[in-house]
Write a protein that holds these residues in place. Sequence first.
Motif, mmCIF file in Angstrom:
data_model
loop_
_atom_site.group_PDB
_atom_site.id
_atom_site.type_symbol
_atom_site.label_atom_id
_atom_site.label_comp_id
_atom_site.label_asym_id
_atom_site.label_seq_id
_atom_site.Cartn_x
_atom_site.Cartn_y
_atom_site.Cartn_z
ATOM 1 N N GLY A 195 0.780 -1.228 0.000
ATOM 2 C CA GLY A 195 0.000 0.000 0.000
ATOM 3 C C GLY A 195 0.807 1.271 0.000
ATOM 4 N N ILE A 196 2.056 1.211 -0.436
ATOM 5 C CA ILE A 196 2.912 2.398 -0.424
ATOM 6 C C ILE A 196 3.146 2.958 -1.828
ATOM 7 C CG2 ILE A 196 4.089 1.722 1.704
ATOM 8 C CD1 ILE A 196 6.415 0.741 -0.044
ATOM 9 N N LEU A 197 2.524 2.341 -2.836
ATOM 10 C CA LEU A 197 2.627 2.835 -4.199
ATOM 11 C C LEU A 197 1.298 3.454 -4.600
ATOM 12 C CD1 LEU A 197 4.594 -0.016 -6.014
ATOM 13 C CD2 LEU A 197 5.476 1.988 -4.813
ATOM 14 N N GLN A 198 1.353 4.652 -5.082
ATOM 15 C CA GLN A 198 0.150 5.385 -5.467
ATOM 16 C C GLN A 198 -0.020 5.338 -6.975
ATOM 17 O OE1 GLN A 198 -0.198 9.919 -5.375
ATOM 18 N NE2 GLN A 198 -1.286 9.335 -3.504
ATOM 19 N N ASP A 199 -1.151 4.824 -7.421
ATOM 20 C CA ASP A 199 -1.485 4.760 -8.843
ATOM 21 C C ASP A 199 -1.803 6.176 -9.329
ATOM 22 O OD1 ASP A 199 -2.567 4.362 -11.363
ATOM 23 O OD2 ASP A 199 -3.671 2.560 -10.787
ATOM 24 N N THR A 200 -1.061 6.668 -10.309
ATOM 25 C CA THR A 200 -1.281 8.021 -10.827
ATOM 26 C C THR A 200 -2.380 8.061 -11.876
ATOM 27 O OG1 THR A 200 0.321 7.828 -12.631
ATOM 28 C CG2 THR A 200 1.165 8.524 -10.468
ATOM 29 N N HIS A 201 -2.858 6.876 -12.303
ATOM 30 C CA HIS A 201 -3.867 6.762 -13.363
ATOM 31 C C HIS A 201 -3.364 7.334 -14.693
ATOM 32 C CE1 HIS A 201 -6.683 5.388 -10.329
ATOM 33 N NE2 HIS A 201 -6.411 6.461 -9.606
ATOM 34 N N GLN A 202 -2.048 7.343 -14.826
ATOM 35 C CA GLN A 202 -1.421 7.736 -16.085
ATOM 36 C C GLN A 202 -0.719 6.520 -16.675
ATOM 37 O OE1 GLN A 202 0.894 11.455 -15.939
ATOM 38 N NE2 GLN A 202 0.043 11.800 -13.887
ATOM 39 N N LYS A 203 -0.634 6.487 -17.998
ATOM 40 C CA LYS A 203 -0.009 5.378 -18.695
ATOM 41 C C LYS A 203 1.186 5.873 -19.498
ATOM 42 C CE LYS A 203 -3.360 2.303 -17.750
ATOM 43 N NZ LYS A 203 -3.166 1.007 -17.068
ATOM 44 N N VAL A 204 2.114 4.966 -19.737
ATOM 45 C CA VAL A 204 3.251 5.285 -20.582
ATOM 46 C C VAL A 204 3.464 4.123 -21.546
ATOM 47 C CG1 VAL A 204 4.934 4.291 -18.953
ATOM 48 C CG2 VAL A 204 5.671 6.023 -20.606
ATOM 49 N N ILE A 205 3.809 4.431 -22.787
ATOM 50 C CA ILE A 205 4.065 3.406 -23.798
ATOM 51 C C ILE A 205 5.546 3.400 -24.115
ATOM 52 C CG2 ILE A 205 3.590 2.649 -26.148
ATOM 53 C CD1 ILE A 205 0.888 4.000 -25.971
ATOM 54 N N ARG A 206 6.152 2.240 -23.995
ATOM 55 C CA ARG A 206 7.571 2.090 -24.300
ATOM 56 C C ARG A 206 7.731 0.942 -25.283
ATOM 57 N NH1 ARG A 206 9.506 2.616 -18.037
ATOM 58 N NH2 ARG A 206 9.224 4.878 -17.873
ATOM 59 N N GLY A 207 8.289 1.244 -26.432
ATOM 60 C CA GLY A 207 8.459 0.211 -27.441
ATOM 61 C C GLY A 207 7.119 -0.269 -27.971
ATOM 62 N N ALA A 208 7.051 -1.567 -28.254
ATOM 63 C CA ALA A 208 5.841 -2.155 -28.839
ATOM 64 C C ALA A 208 4.937 -2.774 -27.794
ATOM 65 C CB ALA A 208 6.240 -3.208 -29.869
ATOM 66 N N GLY A 209 5.269 -2.630 -26.511
ATOM 67 C CA GLY A 209 4.486 -3.253 -25.452
ATOM 68 C C GLY A 209 3.190 -2.512 -25.164
ATOM 69 N N ARG A 210 2.418 -3.092 -24.273
ATOM 70 C CA ARG A 210 1.170 -2.477 -23.844
ATOM 71 C C ARG A 210 1.460 -1.266 -22.954
ATOM 72 N NH1 ARG A 210 -1.819 -7.255 -20.929
ATOM 73 N NH2 ARG A 210 -3.225 -5.506 -20.404
ATOM 74 N N PRO A 211 0.533 -0.311 -22.894
ATOM 75 C CA PRO A 211 0.721 0.829 -21.981
ATOM 76 C C PRO A 211 0.889 0.343 -20.544
ATOM 77 C CG PRO A 211 -1.081 1.252 -23.503
ATOM 78 C CD PRO A 211 -0.707 -0.189 -23.684
ATOM 79 N N ALA A 212 1.821 0.953 -19.811
ATOM 80 C CA ALA A 212 2.086 0.570 -18.423
ATOM 81 C C ALA A 212 1.677 1.705 -17.493
ATOM 82 C CB ALA A 212 3.562 0.251 -18.231
#
Length: 233
Positions: A195-212
């Motif tokens: 419970g110490i990681l806060q989800d920013t509800h933002q995504k990032v795309i790197r290479g050909a992978g799915r948004p993280a």
Amino acid sequence: MTVSPLPLAEFVVRVDNVIFSVDTDQNRLLVLLVQRQQPPFIGYWSLPGTLVRQGESLEAAAYRTLAEKIRVSNLYLEQLYTFGESDRNPTYGKRYLSVSYFALVRFADAELIVPGELPVQWFALSACPDLAFDHSKILAYGHRRLCNKLEYSPVAFDVLPEYFTLNDLYQFYSTVLGANFSDYSNFRSRLLKLGILQDTHQKVIRGAGRPATLYRFDREAFAALKDKPLVFV
């Protein structure tokens, strides 16, 4: 028979820094070394260090020698151990006491300072040369401390970017602890449950992978847990 007491030892006190950084792009744990320009051990690589000045605290000396070798905005610094064997430094017949510190700095932001002709260089820990004095011993001790700190403390978040993916975090840990320390699924599950990681509800795309998903370290959530036994990995 009365045995005469040994005379009191006279020490020269210095600080030696084990400065680590993590190059996640090439999966390398790095340590900063300087090449000695004078005897003893001329030409050998050693840990950055300095003699402690009059009126200067040990921590101030550690920060000073770090600032003389590297410019960095994010770092973690902690006192490591005191090394004081009588034969550890043959210089001028004096006994040198080394108070060591270990630091972790953000590799992407670290700028090396090379004063004059003094070589300063990052070395992969796996390819370090034999070091001057007992610095190989100090380095090994520092590496063990770093690995231990990562297992139960949030030291990684002091040098990671503010926003990161879980894969960024996993890559950081696996570079320091070794690729077999944990599989990604277990690592992800354990960190999210804390419970110490806060989800920013933002995504990032790197290479050909799915948004993280991008996360950030929630210091307030951690403050409520800091007195409890935590296991990060």
